[in-house]
Design a protein around this motif. Structure first.
Motif, mmCIF file in Angstrom:
data_model
loop_
_atom_site.group_PDB
_atom_site.id
_atom_site.type_symbol
_atom_site.label_atom_id
_atom_site.label_comp_id
_atom_site.label_asym_id
_atom_site.label_seq_id
_atom_site.Cartn_x
_atom_site.Cartn_y
_atom_site.Cartn_z
ATOM 1 N N ARG A 66 0.587 -1.219 -0.012
ATOM 2 C CA ARG A 66 0.025 0.138 0.004
ATOM 3 C C ARG A 66 0.830 1.238 -0.209
ATOM 4 O O ARG A 66 2.006 1.208 0.652
ATOM 5 N N GLU A 67 0.428 2.249 -0.728
ATOM 6 C CA GLU A 67 1.117 3.650 -0.871
ATOM 7 C C GLU A 67 0.220 4.527 -0.036
ATOM 8 O O GLU A 67 0.731 5.555 0.944
ATOM 9 N N THR A 68 -1.009 4.567 -0.023
ATOM 10 C CA THR A 68 -1.772 5.618 0.687
ATOM 11 C C THR A 68 -3.121 4.676 1.507
ATOM 12 O O THR A 68 -3.438 3.651 1.216
ATOM 13 N N TRP A 69 -3.562 5.490 2.174
ATOM 14 C CA TRP A 69 -4.647 4.926 3.193
ATOM 15 C C TRP A 69 -5.614 5.844 3.306
ATOM 16 O O TRP A 69 -5.442 7.099 3.511
ATOM 17 N N THR A 70 -6.945 5.617 3.248
ATOM 18 C CA THR A 70 -8.195 6.374 2.859
ATOM 19 C C THR A 70 -9.032 6.587 4.555
ATOM 20 O O THR A 70 -9.162 5.303 5.025
ATOM 21 N N VAL A 71 -9.472 7.544 4.998
ATOM 22 C CA VAL A 71 -9.847 7.627 6.362
ATOM 23 C C VAL A 71 -11.120 8.689 6.042
ATOM 24 O O VAL A 71 -11.002 9.684 5.506
#
Length: 406
Positions: A66-71
């Motif tokens: 993973r490169e980015t995380w969504t919140v």
């Protein structure tokens, strides 16, 4: 907002965390953490963002592609989406949008667009499945089946990080390819597997070494293992589960007869054959002699399933191996729960927490509400086997098996 209320369906929902403003507000998107804060308050929002970073760090340890995380941060009438970039301590977010379940709600429209967007736009990279070379043969993995033994907040203290792939060999047989964290760990497991290969009584109940492969044409070696097993399902029939536990207790006895202990009898290492109810033990790098096992201070294994003696660094015993089996059995019938699951190994109170729970006469009713009632008496018998009320260190496989009945 619940998953069902949003009208969203299926496995393509991709929010990683949801922060909500009330302890009872439902938010079942995928995973959620609760943080009581007002979105208009900068200081409290910053505190919540700090909590999100901690959650992202936990998720990142198991998903290194993973490169980015969504919140999603949701209050009763507003919504904000954040995107965190792994390893760069950077994030960006949308404006604070009005939110309701109305089709005209800007916040609702935004989260719907986000959830149906392309996975790679949300930070997902296609999993890298290496070509594994075994001499002149090639194994083509079909999936990465397990990574990082720190699952369940229970890091194996020898393994560190591993990668495991399932795939098909040139002859059509299924196999597992395991990339240990270091060459030293690989050498230890190869040595132990070759030793076990000389013990006929264990040939059908241990995942054995078939060959050594190379990872993506690199110098790094991988273990090629057979047969392929699977985790014990939580919904397994109780009679089948009892049969598996008896088999594993027998394996403990067979290893002890050879003056060895496994050292990490966790849920993740006690598998079953894919098509039968035969027990299958994996991860032999923790194998130790009985002389090593009793050394005070020598500790290995998965903390969630460690025997009380091991947690206190008093050494491993045949009895502590069976105690670990008891905890795995409890974990399965409780659908993945043990009462001390939120107490980290580094917490010096873990030993006291485990003892307080296990020495309690209300153990089954108080701590294991999800356990079917038919199992309560048996769990209490097994608990008393190890804590009755003093802690026992002399439980034998035969005695343990004798209590495995409804």
């Amino acid at each position: 907002m619940t998953h069902m209320q949003s009208g969203l369906r299926g496995a393509e929902v991709r929010i990683d965390c949801t922060i909500i403003d009330g302890p009872r507000s439902p938010a079942h998107v995928i995973m959620y953490a609760e943080a009581k804060f007002k979105l208009q308050s900068t200081s409290e929002r910053d505190e919540a963002v700090g909590q999100i970073w901690q959650r992202v760090d936990q998720l990142a340890s198991d998903q290194d592609m993973r490169e980015t995380w969504t919140v999603a941060i949701i209050s009763h009438n507003s919504l904000q989406l954040w995107q965190f970039r792994q390893n760069q301590n950077r994030c960006k977010h949308t404006a604070l949008l009005p939110f309701s379940l109305s089709a005209n709600s800007a916040g609702f429209q935004m989260i719907c667009r986000w959830l149906i967007s392309d996975p790679q736009a949300l930070g997902y990279l296609p999993p890298h499945l290496p070509t594994i070379h075994i001499g002149n043969e090639v194994m083509r993995p079909a999936a990465k089946v397990f990574q990082n033994s720190s699952a369940h907040n229970s890091a194996n203290m020898l393994n560190g990080k591993v990668m495991v792939f399932s795939g098909t060999l040139s002859d059509g047989q299924q196999a597992i390819a395991k990339l240990p964290a270091t060459e030293a760990y690989l050498d230890r497991e190869v040595r132990n597997l070759k030793r076990i290969a000389r013990w006929p009584e264990l040939q059908n109940c241990v995942v054995l070494l078939r060959d050594i492969g190379r990872y993506d044409n690199q110098e790094r070696c991988m273990l090629i293992l057979q047969p392929v097993g699977c985790l014990i399902p939580y919904k397994i029939e109780i009679d089948a589960l009892l049969d598996l536990m008896k088999q594993f207790a027998g394996i403990v006895g067979q290893l002890a007869a050879r003056a060895f202990l496994h050292g990490d009898l966790s849920y993740y290492n006690l598998l079953k054959h894919q098509d039968t109810n035969d027990a299958l033990l994996v991860d032999m790098q923790t194998l130790m002699t009985l002389a090593q096992a009793v050394e005070t201070g020598f500790t290995t294994g998965t903390p969630l399933f460690m025997g009380w003696n091991v947690i206190r660094k008093k050494g491993h015993l045949v009895s502590t191996e069976l105690e670990s089996l008891f905890y795995v059995f409890t974990f399965v019938v409780a659908s993945g729960i043990l009462p001390w699951r939120h107490t980290p190994f580094e917490d010096h109170n873990l030993a006291a927490t485990v003892f307080d729970i296990m020495a309690s006469d209300e153990f089954s009713a108080r701590d294991l509400k999800r356990v079917p009632g038919v199992c309560h008496d048996m769990l209490d018998r097994l608990r008393r086997l190890f804590f009755s009320p003093d802690y026992a260190t002399d439980v034998t496989p035969e005695r343990f098996i004798s209590e495995l009945h409804l």
